[in-house]
Design an enzyme around this catalytic site. Structure first.
Site, PDB file in Angstrom:
ATOM      1  N   ASP A 190      -3.976  -2.646  -0.004  1.00 45.31           N
ATOM      2  CA  ASP A 190      -3.766  -2.479   1.432  1.00 45.31           C
ATOM      3  C   ASP A 190      -4.343  -3.699   2.137  1.00 45.31           C
ATOM      4  OD1 ASP A 190      -4.002  -1.778   4.146  1.00 45.31           O
ATOM      5  OD2 ASP A 190      -4.124   0.360   3.653  1.00 45.31           O
ATOM      6  N   SER A 211       7.206  -2.938  23.187  1.00 45.10           N
ATOM      7  CA  SER A 211       6.574  -1.772  22.552  1.00 45.10           C
ATOM      8  C   SER A 211       5.263  -2.245  21.932  1.00 45.10           C
ATOM      9  CB  SER A 211       7.470  -1.194  21.446  1.00 45.10           C
ATOM     10  OG  SER A 211       7.456  -2.054  20.305  1.00 45.10           O
ATOM     11  N   ARG A 232       4.909   2.991   3.772  1.00 45.52           N
ATOM     12  CA  ARG A 232       6.212   3.441   4.282  1.00 45.52           C
ATOM     13  C   ARG A 232       6.596   4.778   3.648  1.00 45.52           C
ATOM     14  NH1 ARG A 232       8.990   5.208   6.563  1.00 45.52           N
ATOM     15  NH2 ARG A 232      11.036   4.697   7.361  1.00 45.52           N
ATOM     16  N   ASN A 239       0.837  -1.218   0.000  1.00 46.51           N
ATOM     17  CA  ASN A 239       0.000   0.000   0.000  1.00 46.51           C
ATOM     18  C   ASN A 239       0.864   1.257   0.000  1.00 46.51           C
ATOM     19  OD1 ASN A 239       1.030   0.072   2.565  1.00 46.51           O
ATOM     20  ND2 ASN A 239      -0.933   0.222   3.633  1.00 46.51           N
ATOM     21  N   THR A 247       9.672 -11.036  14.896  1.00 49.01           N
ATOM     22  CA  THR A 247      10.763 -10.320  15.566  1.00 49.01           C
ATOM     23  C   THR A 247      11.283 -11.084  16.776  1.00 49.01           C
ATOM     24  OG1 THR A 247      11.333  -8.275  16.731  1.00 49.01           O
ATOM     25  CG2 THR A 247       9.063  -8.995  16.927  1.00 49.01           C
ATOM     26  N   GLU A 283      12.944   0.127  29.000  1.00 51.03           N
ATOM     27  CA  GLU A 283      13.569  -1.170  28.706  1.00 51.03           C
ATOM     28  C   GLU A 283      14.651  -1.408  29.745  1.00 51.03           C
ATOM     29  OE1 GLU A 283      15.334  -0.831  24.765  1.00 51.03           O
ATOM     30  OE2 GLU A 283      16.630   0.812  25.376  1.00 51.03           O
ATOM     31  N   TYR A 326       4.491  -1.963  18.855  1.00 49.73           N
ATOM     32  CA  TYR A 326       4.849  -2.699  17.637  1.00 49.73           C
ATOM     33  C   TYR A 326       5.173  -4.156  17.963  1.00 49.73           C
ATOM     34  CZ  TYR A 326       8.287  -5.023  14.827  1.00 49.73           C
ATOM     35  OH  TYR A 326       8.990  -6.010  14.181  1.00 49.73           O
ATOM     36  N   HIS A 327       6.064  -4.368  18.954  1.00 48.99           N
ATOM     37  CA  HIS A 327       6.451  -5.742  19.287  1.00 48.99           C
ATOM     38  C   HIS A 327       5.231  -6.531  19.780  1.00 48.99           C
ATOM     39  CE1 HIS A 327      10.611  -3.955  19.487  1.00 48.99           C
ATOM     40  NE2 HIS A 327      10.894  -5.094  18.892  1.00 48.99           N
ATOM     41  N   LYS A 350       3.314  -8.199  17.056  1.00 47.37           N
ATOM     42  CA  LYS A 350       3.947  -9.434  16.556  1.00 47.37           C
ATOM     43  C   LYS A 350       3.633 -10.609  17.484  1.00 47.37           C
ATOM     44  CE  LYS A 350       6.246  -7.729  12.955  1.00 47.37           C
ATOM     45  NZ  LYS A 350       6.229  -8.232  11.586  1.00 47.37           N
TER      46      LYS A 350
HETATM   47  N1  USQ Z   1      19.263   2.424  20.594  1.00 45.65           N
HETATM   48  C1  USQ Z   1      20.244   3.315  21.014  1.00 45.65           C
HETATM   49  N2  USQ Z   1      20.479   4.395  20.229  1.00 45.65           N
HETATM   50  C2  USQ Z   1      19.825   4.640  19.060  1.00 45.65           C
HETATM   51  C3  USQ Z   1      18.833   3.722  18.640  1.00 45.65           C
HETATM   52  C4  USQ Z   1      18.583   2.631  19.436  1.00 45.65           C
HETATM   53  O1  USQ Z   1      20.875   3.129  22.065  1.00 45.65           O
HETATM   54  O2  USQ Z   1      20.107   5.653  18.422  1.00 45.65           O
HETATM   55  C5  USQ Z   1      18.976   1.232  21.425  1.00 45.65           C
HETATM   56  C6  USQ Z   1      17.504   1.121  21.807  1.00 45.65           C
HETATM   57  O3  USQ Z   1      17.232   1.827  23.005  1.00 45.65           O
HETATM   58  C7  USQ Z   1      17.355  -0.388  21.935  1.00 45.65           C
HETATM   59  C8  USQ Z   1      18.320  -0.946  20.906  1.00 45.65           C
HETATM   60  O4  USQ Z   1      19.239   0.105  20.605  1.00 45.65           O
HETATM   61  O5  USQ Z   1      17.780  -0.814  23.188  1.00 45.65           O
HETATM   62  C9  USQ Z   1      17.679  -1.425  19.610  1.00 45.65           C
HETATM   63  O6  USQ Z   1      16.913  -0.406  19.025  1.00 45.65           O
HETATM   64  P1  USQ Z   1      16.568  -0.439  17.458  1.00 45.65           P
HETATM   65  O7  USQ Z   1      15.833   0.815  17.116  1.00 45.65           O
HETATM   66  O8  USQ Z   1      17.791  -0.745  16.688  1.00 45.65           O
HETATM   67  O9  USQ Z   1      15.650  -1.744  17.349  1.00 45.65           O
HETATM   68  P2  USQ Z   1      14.120  -2.028  17.735  1.00 45.65           P
HETATM   69  O10 USQ Z   1      13.382  -0.823  18.136  1.00 45.65           O
HETATM   70  O11 USQ Z   1      14.100  -3.168  18.709  1.00 45.65           O
HETATM   71  O12 USQ Z   1      13.471  -2.534  16.382  1.00 45.65           O
HETATM   72  C10 USQ Z   1      14.209  -3.062  15.293  1.00 45.65           C
HETATM   73  C11 USQ Z   1      13.297  -3.052  14.061  1.00 45.65           C
HETATM   74  C12 USQ Z   1      12.108  -3.993  14.303  1.00 45.65           C
HETATM   75  C13 USQ Z   1      12.629  -5.374  14.642  1.00 45.65           C
HETATM   76  C14 USQ Z   1      13.550  -5.319  15.855  1.00 45.65           C
HETATM   77  C15 USQ Z   1      14.213  -6.643  16.133  1.00 45.65           C
HETATM   78  O13 USQ Z   1      12.837  -1.734  13.793  1.00 45.65           O
HETATM   79  O14 USQ Z   1      11.309  -4.026  13.131  1.00 45.65           O
HETATM   80  O15 USQ Z   1      11.555  -6.238  14.918  1.00 45.65           O
HETATM   81  O16 USQ Z   1      14.623  -4.386  15.575  1.00 45.65           O
HETATM   82  S1  USQ Z   1      14.561  -6.855  17.855  1.00 45.65           S
HETATM   83  O17 USQ Z   1      15.270  -5.658  18.354  1.00 45.65           O
HETATM   84  O18 USQ Z   1      15.408  -8.021  18.000  1.00 45.65           O
HETATM   85  O19 USQ Z   1      13.301  -6.993  18.563  1.00 45.65           O
END
Ligand code: USQ
Length: 406
Positions: A74, A187, A35, A32, A145, A332, A189-190, A193
């Site tokens: 969509d 979150s 993004r 759709n 995820t 977190e 989002y999570h 899932k």
């Molecule tokens: N973080 C920082 N600085 C930043 C950005 C993030 O310290 O500038 C920290 C966040 O606080 C967090 C970690 O890095 O602790 C990961 O953040 P992220 O934005 O890289 O990842 P997340 O929000 O968890 O989401 C991303 C994808 C999502 C996927 C997920 C996999 O956007 O689609 O499902 O990673 S996982 O993290 O394994 O759940």
């Protein structure tokens, strides 16, 4: 195979479509274009200049002679359209990326929470509902995820989806069962899932749908073998505080001389995978479908774990960038250990691309090349997980007052 790629215009959907088209499959992208609309809403753009989906597919055809078909649908809203497309095209497999995937975006406001839940849950359910209604035995591969598990372990490795448990019965016996690993989303989002997982479990059990759920870690990198083939096949590359993910953000920040934005102590340990491995894993999953009537097949799609501050320190060392230790906008754990099983993909032949300086340098090169497109004011993460936390994140790493906090 005839493969429908739902969300094939996105960060992983696009390189996956190219990879599978290159392997000789007939690819249909259903998207759709949300993004692209969200970029407009946020007033940001991909670091890399992206063409329209029609132009991208035209270039792919000119380069390779292969066609990728695009259909503007969509999944969350156009149920009848989706159903008639599936009835007419009857794909052999469906890859489902068509969800809002950013945790910070999902936590921006009540409106963003509603959007993420409505979009993600409806998209998944509409798909499952239509497959059942049409008696269509397509293998459904969903991009889930690692975040469904939460990130803290009790000192044991996180298994691939299922946890063996013993249950005490009323008459004192002990019964063994394998249950879905307890969901622990961090979150909205999570959380969607986690809801998806239950939908999959129900439709596999009740209607015999063949479903694979890929619990993916944080993707890093931008190029794959196919996106390198032409400047206009380039993948999107997000750097902003909502959609940019941690390692890619640090690399871009290093390239533009912006302090690396570590949240809190940077003690968060997360699972990672390179984009090239991500598309390979999806292909491996496609080639290994569950049989009809089997439970949902779950893979952990990750290759290594890293602590955020270790990544920042490594990139600072390579690039000379400063590290900014910022108040964490998220709720977190400040520090966590993470051990994850990923034996299934390794046994099926995945050869992990690990974090090594050669590949990191390639990303810094991309970031430098397009650094003129970066709006520095969009780098800080301003989406706070709670109203109280919002009060604590009022300045960016360069000392400027952040707009979204009053
Ligand atoms: N973080 C920082 N600085 C930043 C950005 C993030 O310290 O500038 C920290 C966040 O606080 C967090 C970690 O890095 O602790 C990961 O953040 P992220 O934005 O890289 O990842 P997340 O929000 O968890 O989401 C991303 C994808 C999502 C996927 C997920 C996999 O956007 O689609 O499902 O990673 S996982 O993290 O394994 O759940």
């Amino acid at each position: 195979m005839k493969i429908a790629v739902m969300g094939g215009d996105g960060f992983i959907g696009w390189p996956t479509s190219l990879h599978l088209s290159d392997a000789g499959h007939e690819i249909h992208i259903l998207d759709n274009l949300s993004r692209r609309w969200i970029d407009t809403e946020l007033g940001v753009q991909s670091l890399t200049p992206m063409d329209s989906i029609q132009e991208r597919t035209r270039i792919w055809h000119a380069e390779t002679g292969r066609r990728i078909h695009f259909h503007l649908i969509d999944l969350a809203k156009d149920y009848e359209l989706l159903k008639s497309w599936l009835a007419e095209n009857r794909p052999d497999a469906i890859i489902h990326f068509a969800e809002q995937r950013a945790a910070p975006y999902s936590m921006k406001s009540d409106r963003h929470k509603n959007y993420t839940v409505n979009n993600n849950v409806s998209a998944t359910h509409n798909l499952l509902n239509a497959l059942t209604e049409l008696n269509l035995d397509a293998h459904l591969v969903h991009l889930g995820t690692m975040g469904v598990y939460g990130y803290s372990t009790v000192g044991a490795a996180i298994p691939e989806g299922y946890l063996p448990v013993g249950i005490e019965t009323a008459d004192g016996r002990s019964v063994s069962q394998e249950i879905l690993y307890p969901a622990n989303p961090g979150s909205i989002y999570h959380m969607t899932k986690c809801l998806d997982q239950l939908l999959f479990q129900f439709y596999a059990k009740n209607d015999g749908l063949r479903i694979t759920d890929l619990h993916q870690g944080i993707v890093w990198g931008t190029h794959t073998e196919q996106t390198r083939r032409h400047a206009q096949l380039i993948n999107r590359f997000d750097y902003d505080g909502d959609y940019g993910t941690v390692l890619n953000r640090f690399l871009i920040q290093a390239a533009i001389g912006y302090p690396l934005t570590v949240h809190g102590t940077g003690g968060q340990t997360r699972a990672f995978i390179h984009i090239q491995d991500s598309v390979r894993c999806i292909e491996i999953a496609l080639n290994n479908p569950p049989v009809r009537g089997a439970r949902v097949e779950i893979f952990n799609q990750m290759t290594e774990t890293h602590r955020v501050r270790d990544l920042a320190e490594m990139i600072a060392k390579i690039s000379g960038a400063d590290v900014a230790w910022l108040p964490n906008p998220r709720k977190e754990a400040a520090e966590n250990e993470l051990i994850v099983r990923n034996d299934k993909f390794l046994e099926l032949g995945l050869e992990p691309t690990t974090l090594e300086s050669g590949l990191l340098a390639e990303i810094v090169d991309v970031a430098k090349k397009f650094s003129y497109r970066v709006d520095r004011s969009r780098v800080p993460a301003v989406s706070a997980w709670t109203k109280d936390i919002a009060q604590t994140i009022n300045r960016d790493p360069e000392g400027k007052r952040l707009k979204s906090v009053s």
